[in-house]
Design a protein around this motif. Structure first.
Motif: not given
Length: 541
Positions: A199-217
């Protein structure tokens, strides 16, 4: 190394003259560029050309990244003018060698809606539109990814973009090309699907893993008032699909902390936004602080770890209570009892096993809402905090002379700034809001860390909290309380590491420092076997 080898003089040659930029001793701030007042517009000059007069607008909650050549980038953000928010879509680049900004690209409009073009097709006309609070990733090929954000005139976003820095081209990758649609599609937890969409959002936590997958919390949405998420998502660029990985699909969830330091599949952080996030060198994700209250009413101070191999969260540090005043401890001393005051919208910069945490919005238990003026290190292996600069006071700061380091220089506290780390592991910060939302900064600062404050995580020190030195600041005498300690040595050094005073003592002692010049000194107290019993800094006035 002698003093003259440690002091480096850099000169930046501007069109209107020459300014000498003196590199600081360790542990000092330098005001490098920008203005000391608020809510400034921008001066671009020619797009794609660095000049001394080129500078960005005052910026709050912009996106940022650094490339492999050491350039700093800033994207979007907002500033306030006549109590009215102005949202930008500009991309700026800063060169630390020349100390100059360059405008990379911009549209002709404030508060722009963007040009999406055709999904999946790069185009020189495409751009995401003006927004703030977006999530930014840089993958291993140097491609920049952007998700979500907010513009109060258009609403929250849940679109995904990628930006080719070398070609200066945007591509709309996924999600809607409109705002105002407040729902996503969670699908089945753990299962990728082309229909899935956060869903739409702002100011999330974010990471990228060794396989270039994008993560969002997490993050939050101005959907029906402030609504906070605690869902975890992964985007796989190879299949162009999102996966709901964990957390709940409900709003304002309380989470489950479990037992501190014990991973559990039932653990999940509470819903929150405005967090700090980083990944350790083994690929695990960390989350710190945030807010889950309307208008930042409540601030958080807990540290969480997500182990990517097991998919489990661990509550690592801090308390689950909101709006807690910190325990500052002694400067440059790592201790399990230390922790910062709860906060959100701080800047986090990682260097190996250490994470620097600068400033942020602090809403303390006594309801004093301020922007903190402190700098901390969180050491990942030891799971301990150390304060390396600042305190819990709140004032307008000291800029000093442009480009000249000084121990009294002091950037005022701020929230929603952007930050970078250069190739020398020095810290840089730009913009943010001071005090309240209507004062947006346009200043650039550099901080040269005190290397004696940086922990390796493998400490041989035997810090004795019963050993104290005072007063601090001191004028003539530095008193040491160390009962039952025999044949100890106190060593006082300047910030260049040069020993200026050394004295043996037993039990309590008074050290004559009256002949030392004014400044900041490092204090080490060691026993007869060379074990460090106490360390810190003292200010000689």
């Amino acid at each position: 190394m002698n003093k003259w080898a440690r002091l480096i003089f850099l000169f930046a040659f501007f069109l209107n003259g020459t300014i000498a930029i003196t590199k600081a001793q360790s542990g000092q701030w330098i005001w490098m560029k920008g203005d000391t007042t608020y809510n400034h517009g921008w001066e671009a000059g020619q797009v794609g050309v660095e000049t001394a007069n080129c500078h960005p607008y005052s910026a709050y909650l912009a996106g940022s990244w650094a490339d492999d050549s050491g350039y700093f980038y800033m994207l979007g953000g907002l500033k306030y003018a006549q109590q009215r928010a102005q949202y930008y879509d500009n991309i700026w680049r800063f060169n630390t060698k020349s100390n100059n900004w360059m405008l990379v690209r911009a549209s002709q409009y404030l508060n722009s809606v963007g040009i999406y073009g055709i999904r999946g097709v790069p185009d020189t006309n495409n751009y995401p539109g003006s927004r703030t609070g977006e999530s930014i990733w840089k993958d291993h090929q140097g491609t920049i990814w952007l998700f979500g954000g907010y513009n109060q005139y258009w609403g929250n976003y849940n679109d995904l973009w990628k930006y080719d820095v070398r070609k200066n081209i945007w591509t709309w990758v996924k999600g809607p090309n409109t705002t105002g649609v407040y729902s996503g599609n969670y699908g089945i937890k753990g299962l990728a699907d082309s229909a899935n969409l956060p869903p739409p959002r702002m100011e999330s936590a974010s990471w990228i893993d060794e396989n270039d997958n994008l993560w969002l919390f997490g993050g939050y949405c101005y959907c029906y008032g402030d609504k906070f998420y605690n869902d975890l998502w992964k985007y796989d660029p190879l299949i162009n699909q999102w996966t709901w990985m964990g957390g709940t699909d409900s709003l304002d969830a309380v989470g489950h902390a479990g037992t501190k330091l014990i991973p559990d599949e039932a653990n999940i952080p509470s819903a929150r936004a405005c967090t700090c996030s980083w990944a350790d060198d083994t690929g695990n994700f960390y989350l710190y602080s945030g807010t889950n209250g309307i208008l930042n009413e409540y601030t958080l101070g807990d540290v969480w770890k997500y182990t990517t191999a097991t998919g489990q969260w661990t509550w690592m540090n801090g308390e689950q209570q909101r709006s807690v005043i910190g325990n500052f401890g002694s400067y440059c001393v790592y201790d399990s009892n230390n922790y910062p005051t709860t906060r959100n919208e701080a800047v986090c910069l990682k260097q190996k096993d250490n994470v620097y945490i600068f400033s942020g919005y602090v809403n303390e238990a006594n309801s004093r809402a301020v922007t903190g003026r402190d700098l901390w290190i969180y050491n990942i292996p030891s799971n301990q905090w150390s304060r390396i600069w600042g305190d819990d006071s709140h004032f307008e700061g000291v800029y000093g002379e442009l480009g000249v380091p000084d121990p009294s220089n002091d950037p005022r506290g701020r929230m929603g700034a952007v930050g970078w780390m250069d190739i020398n592991n020095n810290l840089w910060f730009y913009g943010g809001n001071w005090g309240v939302y209507s004062f947006t900064e346009a200043d650039l600062w550099e901080y040269i860390p005190d290397t004696t404050c940086i922990s390796t995580g493998i400490s041989t020190m035997k810090i004795d909290q019963n050993i104290k030195f005072y007063p601090n600041p001191a004028t003539d005498q530095l008193h040491i309380e160390a009962s039952s300690i025999h044949n100890a040595t106190v060593t006082i050094s300047n910030l260049l590491g040069q020993v200026v005073l050394q004295q043996q003592f037993s039990d309590n002692a008074s050290i004559d420092i009256s002949t030392l010049p004014k400044g900041i000194y490092l204090v080490n107290i060691m026993d007869e076997r060379g074990n460090v019993l106490q360390k810190g800094k003292v200010v000689k006035e």
